[in-house]
Motif scaffolding. Sequence first.
Motif, PDB file in Angstrom:
ATOM      1  N   TYR A   1       8.926   2.833   3.938  1.00 56.04           N
ATOM      2  CA  TYR A   1       9.754   3.651   3.325  1.00 56.04           C
ATOM      3  C   TYR A   1       9.258   5.096   3.126  1.00 56.04           C
ATOM      4  N   ILE A   2      10.130   6.292   2.879  1.00 58.63           N
ATOM      5  CA  ILE A   2       9.402   7.761   2.556  1.00 58.63           C
ATOM      6  C   ILE A   2      10.405   8.060   1.586  1.00 58.63           C
ATOM      7  N   TRP A   3      10.668   8.195   0.479  1.00 60.05           N
ATOM      8  CA  TRP A   3      10.892   8.979  -0.729  1.00 60.05           C
ATOM      9  C   TRP A   3       9.697  10.507  -1.364  1.00 60.05           C
ATOM     10  N   THR A   4      11.319  11.379  -1.938  1.00 56.99           N
ATOM     11  CA  THR A   4      10.902  12.608  -1.502  1.00 56.99           C
ATOM     12  C   THR A   4      11.396  13.286  -3.582  1.00 56.99           C
TER      13      THR A   4
ATOM     14  N   MET B   1       0.480  -1.143   0.281  1.00 54.42           N
ATOM     15  CA  MET B   1       0.268   0.146  -0.452  1.00 54.42           C
ATOM     16  C   MET B   1       0.600   0.896  -0.292  1.00 54.42           C
ATOM     17  N   ALA B   2       0.490   2.068  -0.810  1.00 56.01           N
ATOM     18  CA  ALA B   2       0.843   3.590  -1.326  1.00 56.01           C
ATOM     19  C   ALA B   2       0.051   4.480  -0.780  1.00 56.01           C
ATOM     20  N   THR B   3       0.933   5.801  -0.561  1.00 53.61           N
ATOM     21  CA  THR B   3      -0.126   6.940  -0.503  1.00 53.61           C
ATOM     22  C   THR B   3       0.807   8.411  -0.736  1.00 53.61           C
ATOM     23  N   VAL B   4       0.221   9.414  -1.418  1.00 53.41           N
ATOM     24  CA  VAL B   4       1.342   9.964  -2.034  1.00 53.41           C
ATOM     25  C   VAL B   4       0.916  11.430  -1.163  1.00 53.41           C
ATOM     26  N   HIS B   5       1.553  12.153  -0.173  1.00 51.39           N
ATOM     27  CA  HIS B   5       0.815  13.822  -0.086  1.00 51.39           C
ATOM     28  C   HIS B   5       2.348  14.513  -0.807  1.00 51.39           C
TER      29      HIS B   5
ATOM     30  N   HIS C   1       5.439   4.484   1.373  1.00 46.45           N
ATOM     31  CA  HIS C   1       5.351   2.342   1.268  1.00 46.45           C
ATOM     32  C   HIS C   1       5.703   1.996   1.925  1.00 46.45           C
ATOM     33  N   THR C   2       4.964   0.225   2.285  1.00 49.82           N
ATOM     34  CA  THR C   2       5.064  -0.852   3.108  1.00 49.82           C
ATOM     35  C   THR C   2       5.936  -1.626   2.080  1.00 49.82           C
ATOM     36  N   HIS C   3       7.056  -2.336   2.485  1.00 47.82           N
ATOM     37  CA  HIS C   3       7.516  -3.582   1.917  1.00 47.82           C
ATOM     38  C   HIS C   3       7.421  -5.152   2.755  1.00 47.82           C
TER      39      HIS C   3
ATOM     40  N   GLU D   1       0.252   4.472 -10.089  1.00 49.38           N
ATOM     41  CA  GLU D   1      -0.085   3.802 -11.213  1.00 49.38           C
ATOM     42  C   GLU D   1       1.768   2.972 -11.808  1.00 49.38           C
ATOM     43  N   CYS D   2       1.849   3.480 -11.248  1.00 49.19           N
ATOM     44  CA  CYS D   2       3.896   3.573 -11.585  1.00 49.19           C
ATOM     45  C   CYS D   2       4.039   2.446 -10.651  1.00 49.19           C
ATOM     46  N   PHE D   3       3.323   3.371  -9.448  1.00 51.92           N
ATOM     47  CA  PHE D   3       4.221   1.997  -8.174  1.00 51.92           C
ATOM     48  C   PHE D   3       3.563   0.406  -8.631  1.00 51.92           C
ATOM     49  N   ASN D   4       2.086   0.574  -9.063  1.00 54.69           N
ATOM     50  CA  ASN D   4       1.618  -0.279  -8.102  1.00 54.69           C
ATOM     51  C   ASN D   4       2.571  -1.512 -10.352  1.00 54.69           C
TER      52      ASN D   4
END
Length: 423
Positions: free
Chosen positions: A34-37, A1-5, A23-25, A83-86
């Motif tokens: 994980y947190i990426w900016t 599951m991923a979220t975007v802010h 997102h969580t792996h 969409e790219c993440f999935n």
Amino acid sequence: MATVHFLYRSVRSKAKLEVRLQHTHKTFENITNYIWTAKTQIEVTENFWTKQRKVKSKGNIDISNEQTRVNNLCNALDNFILECFNTTTPEAITKNWLQTQIDHYYSPPIEKLLEIIPVNLIDYFDYYIKHKENRPTDVLIRKIIVVRRKLERLEKYRKKQILIKDINKQFKNEFQNYCDNEKYSRLTTQRDFAEIKTICLDARSKGIETSLELDKLSFKREKATNIYLTIDELQKIENIEKSKLADYLENARDWLLISCFTAQRISDFMRFTADMIRIEDGQNFIEFTQVKTDKIMTVPLHPKVIEILSKRNGNFPKAISSQKYNDYIKLVCEIAELTQEVYGSKLTETAPESGIFRKETKMFRKCDLASSHIGRRSFATNFYTKIPTTLLKNITGHTTEAMLLNYLGKSNKDLAKETHKYF
């Protein structure tokens, strides 16, 4: 599951937003967060982002336009990133990966620019799901897939591909005849064709040729049969002697009453738990996010719901599958002697052991028409005129009063009669 802010992280009065992907792996051994900016091309002022972004514009057209612009830009990029993440393995997700995707979003590679948009209807259904500006909900995707499969069967039957440009009056009649032969209800056909028209209009917005007749295509609206439980009938259900109900039927009965006094869909109320309840100024509310609409809801708890929770030590009944729930509440209504004949629709098998079910509309016992949606309609019908529609729609989750009134099947004549009470 991923979220975007999206974040404003600049000391300047105007700057481009940053995006944060969380997102969580999960692996067999542990769970890693994980947190990426990365940087975006969405430019806003600090004043707008911190003070104006979420406020009601109150007639300020400049603020309203800016809110619309920024929301559209953020939503489109949000959908693209997810969409790219999935479609990427978790191990490949890095800060550089995120920035690369965003760069490609603003400057697509040549192969992306050359992506062909389908001109046949069935393939465009898949394109629509993949490229819809606002990411479709799981409920909408399932609905689209059902219509797509029906068109696949029609295409096989007619032995000719269905092109988007061929959706005209002739095709509408062909679709109607096919659905009639397959014994679909006229209401189902009407809803499916409305979905086909929506898909074609989206294709037109992408430059695909459509029929000049498309805009005027429609079916004469057929009213749905609205079955609901009256307050007296709910009282009969509540008063069923405990000795007449096995534990599983008592569990279903309590869910039925809860649904009739909260107005929610089974996808929502069957997820209710005690920790969703909030007490404020001595009043009980339940807060949750609707599955179908992704809308955050705060619903006041009716005293009848509080009574059920009290007898269960503050807990909701045990969650059960929708299939079992539909079967059990029919039995509950039968035990409550709600066996009068009423006009309604239910799924019936077209032939013994065929495994093919279609809606049949005729006189049935009322208990046999009870289904998971009866609670939502019962609340809306029983409390219409008792609760102002502006408040009632906030409980049912309808966006506008017009949608609520359409859901209740209220005509102009019905509204005129209701208005007359105030003279």
